[in-house]
Design a protein around this motif. Structure first.
Motif, mmCIF file in Angstrom:
data_model
loop_
_atom_site.group_PDB
_atom_site.id
_atom_site.type_symbol
_atom_site.label_atom_id
_atom_site.label_comp_id
_atom_site.label_asym_id
_atom_site.label_seq_id
_atom_site.Cartn_x
_atom_site.Cartn_y
_atom_site.Cartn_z
ATOM 1 N N ASN A 173 0.750 -1.117 -0.222
ATOM 2 C CA ASN A 173 -0.101 -0.084 0.203
ATOM 3 C C ASN A 173 0.829 1.296 0.019
ATOM 4 O OD1 ASN A 173 -2.515 -1.339 -0.049
ATOM 5 N ND2 ASN A 173 -2.821 -1.005 2.236
ATOM 6 N N CYS A 174 0.264 2.244 -0.555
ATOM 7 C CA CYS A 174 0.911 3.616 -0.672
ATOM 8 C C CYS A 174 0.025 4.460 -0.082
ATOM 9 C CB CYS A 174 1.266 3.854 -2.188
ATOM 10 S SG CYS A 174 2.526 3.252 -2.963
ATOM 11 N N ASP A 175 0.614 5.711 0.303
ATOM 12 C CA ASP A 175 -0.315 6.672 1.037
ATOM 13 C C ASP A 175 -0.799 7.540 -0.155
ATOM 14 O OD1 ASP A 175 -0.226 5.918 3.623
ATOM 15 O OD2 ASP A 175 1.345 7.144 4.258
ATOM 16 N N VAL A 176 -1.921 8.020 -0.349
ATOM 17 C CA VAL A 176 -2.442 8.821 -1.343
ATOM 18 C C VAL A 176 -3.237 9.878 -0.577
ATOM 19 C CG1 VAL A 176 -4.435 8.907 -3.124
ATOM 20 C CG2 VAL A 176 -2.880 6.886 -2.910
ATOM 21 N N PRO A 177 -2.603 11.178 -0.773
ATOM 22 C CA PRO A 177 -3.236 12.387 -0.022
ATOM 23 C C PRO A 177 -4.674 12.735 -0.433
ATOM 24 C CG PRO A 177 -1.671 13.284 -1.975
ATOM 25 C CD PRO A 177 -1.815 11.616 -1.905
ATOM 26 N N HIS A 178 -5.316 13.183 0.433
ATOM 27 C CA HIS A 178 -6.776 14.005 0.241
ATOM 28 C C HIS A 178 -6.366 15.102 -0.417
ATOM 29 C CE1 HIS A 178 -9.319 10.826 2.198
ATOM 30 N NE2 HIS A 178 -8.490 10.654 3.173
ATOM 31 N N VAL A 179 -6.764 15.254 -1.721
ATOM 32 C CA VAL A 179 -6.588 16.503 -2.485
ATOM 33 C C VAL A 179 -7.808 17.342 -2.517
ATOM 34 C CG1 VAL A 179 -5.533 17.960 -4.436
ATOM 35 C CG2 VAL A 179 -4.364 15.894 -3.364
ATOM 36 N N SER A 180 -8.086 18.548 -2.442
ATOM 37 C CA SER A 180 -9.308 19.113 -2.483
ATOM 38 C C SER A 180 -9.071 20.395 -3.320
ATOM 39 C CB SER A 180 -10.094 19.365 -1.269
ATOM 40 O OG SER A 180 -9.490 20.095 -0.262
ATOM 41 N N ARG A 181 -10.005 20.890 -3.958
ATOM 42 C CA ARG A 181 -9.713 22.242 -4.573
ATOM 43 C C ARG A 181 -11.090 23.138 -4.226
ATOM 44 N NH1 ARG A 181 -6.972 22.774 -9.863
ATOM 45 N NH2 ARG A 181 -5.515 21.021 -10.074
ATOM 46 N N ASN A 182 -10.768 24.187 -3.909
ATOM 47 C CA ASN A 182 -11.940 25.285 -3.550
ATOM 48 C C ASN A 182 -11.924 26.595 -4.165
ATOM 49 O OD1 ASN A 182 -13.323 23.475 -1.776
ATOM 50 N ND2 ASN A 182 -11.720 23.825 -0.407
ATOM 51 N N ASP A 183 -12.870 27.016 -4.638
ATOM 52 C CA ASP A 183 -12.864 28.321 -5.291
ATOM 53 C C ASP A 183 -13.357 29.532 -4.417
ATOM 54 O OD1 ASP A 183 -12.074 27.320 -7.781
ATOM 55 O OD2 ASP A 183 -14.177 27.313 -8.527
ATOM 56 N N TYR A 184 -12.561 30.397 -4.291
ATOM 57 C CA TYR A 184 -12.714 31.857 -3.568
ATOM 58 C C TYR A 184 -12.817 32.915 -4.422
ATOM 59 C CZ TYR A 184 -11.646 28.594 0.281
ATOM 60 O OH TYR A 184 -11.476 27.426 1.424
ATOM 61 N N GLN A 185 -13.711 33.951 -3.900
ATOM 62 C CA GLN A 185 -13.563 35.308 -4.541
ATOM 63 C C GLN A 185 -12.413 36.025 -3.634
ATOM 64 O OE1 GLN A 185 -17.547 36.778 -5.187
ATOM 65 N NE2 GLN A 185 -16.812 38.770 -6.361
ATOM 66 N N LEU A 186 -11.736 36.898 -4.954
ATOM 67 C CA LEU A 186 -10.692 37.666 -4.292
ATOM 68 C C LEU A 186 -11.281 38.863 -3.833
ATOM 69 C CD1 LEU A 186 -7.567 38.113 -3.957
ATOM 70 C CD2 LEU A 186 -7.530 39.117 -6.189
ATOM 71 N N ILE A 187 -10.897 39.239 -2.515
ATOM 72 C CA ILE A 187 -11.582 40.662 -1.942
ATOM 73 C C ILE A 187 -10.417 41.779 -1.880
ATOM 74 C CG2 ILE A 187 -12.783 41.650 0.020
ATOM 75 C CD1 ILE A 187 -13.366 39.124 0.895
ATOM 76 N N ASP A 188 -9.155 41.403 -1.423
ATOM 77 C CA ASP A 188 -8.164 42.289 -1.415
ATOM 78 C C ASP A 188 -6.743 41.681 -1.170
ATOM 79 O OD1 ASP A 188 -6.954 44.842 -0.906
ATOM 80 O OD2 ASP A 188 -7.026 44.607 1.395
ATOM 81 N N ILE A 189 -5.759 42.371 -1.522
ATOM 82 C CA ILE A 189 -4.366 41.991 -1.531
ATOM 83 C C ILE A 189 -3.628 42.751 -0.698
ATOM 84 C CG2 ILE A 189 -2.208 41.233 -2.798
ATOM 85 C CD1 ILE A 189 -3.793 40.846 -5.241
ATOM 86 N N SER A 190 -2.996 42.494 0.511
ATOM 87 C CA SER A 190 -2.445 43.283 1.488
ATOM 88 C C SER A 190 -1.020 43.513 1.058
ATOM 89 C CB SER A 190 -2.580 42.569 2.807
ATOM 90 O OG SER A 190 -1.498 41.454 2.830
ATOM 91 N N GLU A 191 -0.224 44.580 1.368
ATOM 92 C CA GLU A 191 1.182 44.795 1.150
ATOM 93 C C GLU A 191 2.207 43.689 1.364
ATOM 94 O OE1 GLU A 191 -0.151 47.606 3.512
ATOM 95 O OE2 GLU A 191 -1.327 48.337 2.044
ATOM 96 N N ASP A 192 1.991 43.010 2.356
ATOM 97 C CA ASP A 192 2.829 41.740 2.842
ATOM 98 C C ASP A 192 2.520 40.655 1.973
ATOM 99 O OD1 ASP A 192 0.334 41.217 4.148
ATOM 100 O OD2 ASP A 192 1.407 40.883 6.082
ATOM 101 N N GLY A 193 1.818 40.665 0.963
ATOM 102 C CA GLY A 193 1.582 39.621 0.064
ATOM 103 C C GLY A 193 0.407 38.573 0.363
ATOM 104 N N PHE A 194 -0.471 38.988 1.561
ATOM 105 C CA PHE A 194 -1.360 37.854 1.817
ATOM 106 C C PHE A 194 -2.798 38.328 1.291
ATOM 107 C CE2 PHE A 194 1.368 36.872 5.262
ATOM 108 C CZ PHE A 194 0.844 35.456 5.588
ATOM 109 N N VAL A 195 -3.460 37.394 0.673
ATOM 110 C CA VAL A 195 -4.709 37.580 0.071
ATOM 111 C C VAL A 195 -5.828 37.380 1.036
ATOM 112 C CG1 VAL A 195 -3.972 37.187 -2.210
ATOM 113 C CG2 VAL A 195 -4.827 35.357 -0.926
ATOM 114 N N SER A 196 -7.016 38.386 0.807
ATOM 115 C CA SER A 196 -8.355 38.238 1.499
ATOM 116 C C SER A 196 -9.256 37.444 0.567
ATOM 117 C CB SER A 196 -8.594 39.473 2.147
ATOM 118 O OG SER A 196 -9.877 39.600 2.848
ATOM 119 N N LEU A 197 -9.696 36.397 0.922
ATOM 120 C CA LEU A 197 -10.648 35.659 -0.221
ATOM 121 C C LEU A 197 -12.008 35.701 0.684
ATOM 122 C CD1 LEU A 197 -8.336 32.818 -0.743
ATOM 123 C CD2 LEU A 197 -8.574 34.703 -2.164
ATOM 124 N N LEU A 198 -13.135 35.243 -0.242
ATOM 125 C CA LEU A 198 -14.307 34.705 0.258
ATOM 126 C C LEU A 198 -14.903 33.783 -0.104
ATOM 127 C CD1 LEU A 198 -16.827 36.753 1.558
ATOM 128 C CD2 LEU A 198 -17.565 37.289 -0.609
#
Length: 159
Positions: free
Chosen positions: A80-105
């Motif tokens: 047996n091998c380990d298989v990761p649980h991979v998920s994809r989610n969509d978020y709407q972009l609200i803002d981008i801060s100066e330090d490179g972090f994004v605010s998502l909805l």
């Protein structure tokens, strides 16, 4: 023995595993596998039959879904091998801060503020430019094994 002598450790997670086992012989190209504790997308699988009493072996070549590094592993096909649980989610972009972090909805109206701009420079530039132009962007966030990263964006028109 009284009840006051018992101490229990309290954990906040639900105990859900970050991976699940799957027989090596059933993992195919474009699937996912854990190689060297990293979640990888399988780009190449080759199976070799060994001698009289040996096991058939599977040779996996995978690309780390977060860093893009190429990793390889050889596993007996019956193991047996380990298989990761991979998920994809969509978020709407609200803002981008100066330090490179994004605010998502998210769809439920909750904000998510703990993600950085993608490490892929081309994608990060697309996100910044689209946001600066006032476009309404939907970012796709891939998560696996406790890590999250922005992996794609869609333009759904001007705000």
């Amino acid at each position: 023995m009284s009840d006051s002598e018992h101490t229990f450790e309290h954990k906040a997670d639900a105990g859900a595993s970050k991976t699940y086992p799957q027989q090596a012989g059933t993992i195919r190209k474009n699937g996912y596998i854990v190689i060297k504790n990293r979640p990888c997308k399988v780009v190449e699988v080759s199976t070799s039959k060994t001698g009289k009493h040996g096991h058939a072996k599977c040779h996996f070549v995978g690309i780390d879904i977060f860093t893009g590094k190429k990793l390889e592993d050889i596993v007996p096909s019956s193991h047996n091998c380990d298989v990761p649980h991979v998920s994809r989610n969509d978020y709407q972009l609200i803002d981008i801060s100066e330090d490179g972090f994004v605010s998502l909805l998210n769809e439920g109206g909750n904000t998510k503020d703990d993600l950085r701009l993608p490490s892929d420079d081309a994608l990060a530039t697309q996100v910044k430019d689209g946001f600066a132009e006032g476009k309404d962007l939907v970012l796709t966030v891939m998560s696996a094994m406790g890590e999250e990263q922005i992996c794609a964006l869609k333009d759904i028109g001007p705000k």
